[in-house]
Design a protein around this motif. Structure first.
Motif, short mmCIF file in Angstrom:
data_model
loop_
_atom_site.label_atom_id
_atom_site.label_comp_id
_atom_site.label_asym_id
_atom_site.label_seq_id
_atom_site.Cartn_x
_atom_site.Cartn_y
_atom_site.Cartn_z
N THR A 1 0.94 -1.05 0.19
CA THR A 1 -0.21 -0.03 -0.09
C THR A 1 0.92 1.20 0.04
N LEU A 2 0.32 2.29 -0.32
CA LEU A 2 1.04 3.76 -0.60
C LEU A 2 1.31 4.12 0.77
N ILE A 3 0.42 3.97 2.04
CA ILE A 3 0.76 4.41 3.29
C ILE A 3 1.91 3.48 3.98
N PHE A 4 1.93 2.26 3.84
CA PHE A 4 3.02 1.35 4.26
C PHE A 4 4.30 1.74 3.41
N ALA A 5 4.37 1.95 2.16
CA ALA A 5 5.47 2.22 1.52
C ALA A 5 6.14 3.52 1.98
N THR A 6 5.22 4.56 2.15
CA THR A 6 5.71 5.87 2.69
C THR A 6 5.96 5.83 3.97
N ALA A 7 5.45 5.21 4.85
CA ALA A 7 5.95 4.82 6.28
C ALA A 7 7.46 4.19 6.42
N ILE A 8 7.73 3.12 5.51
CA ILE A 8 8.89 2.71 5.55
C ILE A 8 10.00 3.51 5.06
N ARG A 9 9.56 4.16 3.99
CA ARG A 9 10.72 5.29 3.54
C ARG A 9 11.13 6.03 4.47
N ILE A 10 10.09 6.16 5.22
CA ILE A 10 10.81 7.27 6.39
C ILE A 10 11.24 6.49 7.59
#
Length: 180
Positions: A3-12
């Motif tokens: 998901t986009l939320i998971f991918a963004t959170a992991i990038r941070i």
């Protein structure tokens, strides 16, 4: 499921996990388990990144180091040379190829190399005692203390080897199991 939320959170969160794992490594060299727990925390960052982005993207982002090299030395100033390179790289027609070719060298850091390096560092830190006539794994400390790290010695070197070994082992397992 990506998901986009998971991918963004992991990038941070990936850099946060890595900095925390280095903190645990440096804090734990005077206490038990600094290298092992730090290696597990560091590998968790890469496990989450693999779950969010896939094995290929994780390898490309963190384990491929690319070094670029110019074909020839610049004749003019650096700025004028950069402008000349940009002008040469612009493709005006679809059939026209760029004149300037970038040379690059790719260095791949594989988990197996991390395991081998960690094992080599750990064995070397234990062998320092043998070279001085003391028993294997005898600890040697430097007199200087570094703020936030403490004193440096062979236990920190051993923990660094364990850190790299654990990180390499977990990454090898995760990358093998998540092959596309």
């Amino acid at each position: 499921m990506r998901t986009l939320i998971f991918a963004t959170a992991i990038r941070i969160l990936t850099p946060v996990f890595l900095v925390f794992s280095i903190y645990i490594l440096l804090r734990g060299h005077n206490h038990p388990g600094g290298g092992f727990i730090g290696g597990l925390i560091g590998s968790i960052a890469f496990v989450f990144h693999t779950l969010a982005h896939g094995t290929k993207q994780t390898n490309k982002s963190y384990f491929n180091l690319t070094f670029y090299k110019f074909d020839k030395k610049p004749d003019h100033g650096k700025f004028r040379h950069a402008l000349r390179l940009l002008r040469k790289n612009i493709v005006r027609n679809k059939n026209e190829k760029p004149v300037f070719i970038w040379n690059y060298y790719l260095l791949r850091l594989r988990p197996t190399y991390l395991m081998a390096t960690g094992l080599l560092v750990a064995v070397f830190s234990g062998s320092v005692g043998l070279f001085t006539g003391k028993p294997f794994m005898a600890a040697y400390w430097l007199n200087a203390k570094i703020p936030l790290i403490g004193s440096l010695g062979t236990p920190l070197l051993f923990d660094t080897g364990v850190y790299l070994l654990v990180l390499g082992m977990v990454l090898k397992m995760v990358f093998t199991m998540s092959k596309d």
